[in-house]
Design a protein around this motif. Structure first.
Motif: not given
Length: 586
Positions: A284-289, A294-296, A330-332, A335-339
């Motif tokens: 659940d924490l990963y999905r919320q993250a 999103e990059p500004p 970095v965000i991408r 996201r790949r790591f979290l997925q």
């Protein structure tokens, strides 16, 4: 009738007695001092000797059984059915009684020797005297039978206790003993007194048991019948349940290993469930993250800094664009790591769920076995409990039976007491003509002493026969003593009329102690009158200062009836011819 009393020692003052009035007089010698006393001269000792020759129990160092009299033997001559017999008993060998003059017509006699002497044991002599003087039957019960020794104590009263109450001869005399012997002497059914005492004994035992039960001191009788019945029903139900459980109980040979395996599966299920919970929370924490990161934009950064009053150069603007591009990379990557982590956790959770389903099914199969089967140890425990409950049920049943028996006995005793009271009342009424005689004789005796005649009262109660004597102004010691005198004299005359062989009555000087001189004179004259009229014998001991010479009727010669005169001042004037301690029976 008693004819004489002698001893084997020359110092003894033998006494010859006749029918009618016989007085043993204790006098003060002219040479005696004020310190001398009439006590200890031998008045009471003579009464003691009569009892001794009539089979009284001998107590060491008491009465005649003192060292000073160890070599003494006493002989009393008396008449039985016209036979003059001589009774000899030695202080040193009190269990042997030698009797001369008894003819062979008496039943159950010891054989006579060449000197025509028969040797009785103390018990044999008592039994013989009971049959001879009072026509006592052979004992038909182990206890509560008439006793010669108790009966004779109403005709030869001895000791201070004998002059306390008309119907007792000893202050510790049991109530049954008094009721039985007085009933016999008055012509009533003495067996009722024995039956009453048997009922009292049972009632006493039941009351003692009841007290213990009420204090819970008797475990096998605890609780009421109702409480015990309720406990019985509960135990019976428990036994039925345990019996059914034993009938359906199946023992699995690998019960313990299966139970151990089921416990292990339960532990694994708990671990897997806990692991899935932790993994689900992380997922659940990963999905919320992923959703929130999103990059500004560059414009948004510019707007922020402009609001802060900062103006960027063109070159700086290019650096911020590069930084924004780097941050996006970095965000991408994150996201790949979290997925990847989300996919891994979802796969792990799915695998754990499959494992949990498998463990649950396996444990369910094991639990089904455990539910339908049991361990041998459990069956043994169930059997032990079943046996214990069965034993407890038998104990409770026994308690119920004992408790019911106790309550039944209590009711039976109450019924028997009431039935006996009815029977005694009926017997009392049927024997009215018989016991009217002693009541009338008592009234005549009391009327000879007092203006208003007294009354001898005989009642039947729920606790047995009740006797009472009523004389006007009773309560003083003198009048109470005369109640005894009137009763004893009535019993003597009544016994003679019934054909009993008891024909003598003896009173110590205590009978006349504290009695008014007029009543004392009237009593002595009445005793002489009755004894002469019935051919019986009255023996009394008196101190010379108790003789009411001034109150005797004209023509009554008191001194003619004195059979023995004892004096103080010189031991030769005493009965034994020696100084004798009154406390030892003198």
């Amino acid at each position: 009738m008693i004819h004489s009393i002698t001893a084997n020692q020359p110092s003894f003052r033998g006494v010859e007695l006749t029918s009618g009035l016989n007085v043993i007089l204790a006098d003060r010698a002219e040479e005696s001092s004020r310190k001398d006393t009439r006590n200890g001269l031998g008045k009471s000792t003579l009464i003691e000797i009569i009892h001794f020759c009539l089979g009284a129990r001998v107590r060491r160092d008491r009465g005649l059984a003192i060292p000073a009299l160890e070599d003494w033997a006493f002989t009393m001559q008396m008449s039985l059915r016209g036979e003059r017999i001589a009774i000899t008993r030695a202080v040193a060998s009190p269990n042997a009684v030698a009797v001369r003059g008894l003819g062979d017509e008496w039943p159950d006699l010891p054989s006579a020797d060449l000197m025509e002497e028969r040797s009785f044991t103390q018990a044999q002599w008592r039994a013989f005297l009971g049959r001879a003087l009072f026509s006592l039957p052979s004992p038909d019960a182990p206890k509560y039978n008439p006793s010669f020794r108790s009966l004779i104590s109403y005709f030869v009263r001895r000791g201070h206790d004998a002059f306390g109450d008309p119907f007792t001869h000893h202050r510790r005399q049991p109530i049954w003993d008094m009721q039985l012997h007085v009933a016999l002497l008055l012509g009533l059914e003495w067996r009722h007194a024995a039956q009453w005492q048997a009922i009292r004994d049972r009632d006493k035992d039941l009351k003692s048991l009841r007290k213990l039960v009420d204090r819970d001191a008797v475990p096998h009788l605890g609780g009421s019948v109702g409480e015990l019945e309720a406990e019985r029903i509960t135990l019976a139900q428990e036994i039925e349940d345990s019996s059914q459980a034993l009938d359906s109980f199946r023992v699995h040979p690998e019960y313990e290993s299966i139970r151990h395996e089921a416990n292990q599966l339960t532990e694994e299920l708990h671990r897997d469930a806990n692991a899935n919970v932790a993994a689900s929370r992380r997922l659940d924490l990963y999905r919320q993250a992923i959703e929130s990161e999103e990059p500004p934009s560059a414009d948004s950064i510019n707007d922020v800094y402009e609001e802060m009053g900062v103006v960027f150069s063109q070159q700086v603007r290019r650096s911020l664009a590069q930084a924004r591009e780097f941050y996006g990379l970095v965000i991408r990557d994150r996201r790949r790591f979290l997925q990847k982590e989300i996919s891994r956790l979802e796969q792990k959770i799915a695998e754990t769920d499959r494992r949990i389903r498998g463990l649950t099914e396996s444990r369910a199969r094991l639990m089904e076995i455990l539910t339908t089967h049991g361990a041998l140890e459990e069956m043994v425990k169930l059997q032990e409990r079943h046996v214990a409950r069965s034993q407890e049920l038998e104990r409770v049943k026994d308690q119920i039976e004992r408790r019911r028996q106790m309550e039944s006995d209590e009711r039976r005793v109450a019924r028997e007491r009431a039935d006996l009271a009815d029977l005694a009342a009926q017997d009392h009424d049927e024997r009215r003509k018989l016991w009217n005689d002693p009541v009338r004789l008592f009234n005549l005796n009391s009327q000879a002493l007092y203006r208003a005649p007294g009354r001898l009262v005989i009642d039947t109660t729920d606790s047995g026969l009740k006797f009472n004597i009523e004389i006007t102004k009773s309560g003083s010691d003198g009048i109470d003593k005369m109640k005894i005198f009137c009763l004893d004299l009535a019993l003597l005359e009544f016994s003679t009329r019934r054909g009993l062989l008891i024909d003598f009555l003896a009173h110590d000087s205590e009978m006349y102690d504290s009695v008014d001189s007029r009543q004392r004179a009237a009593a002595i004259q009445r005793a002489r009158e009755v004894a002469d009229a019935t051919g019986t014998q009255y023996i009394c001991a008196l101190n010379s200062d108790m003789v009411p010479y001034d109150d005797f009727h004209e023509g009554f010669r008191f001194d003619e009836h004195v059979r023995l005169r004892l004096t103080d001042g010189d031991p030769a004037g005493t009965l034994l011819g020696m100084v004798f301690d009154p406390a030892a029976g003198g």
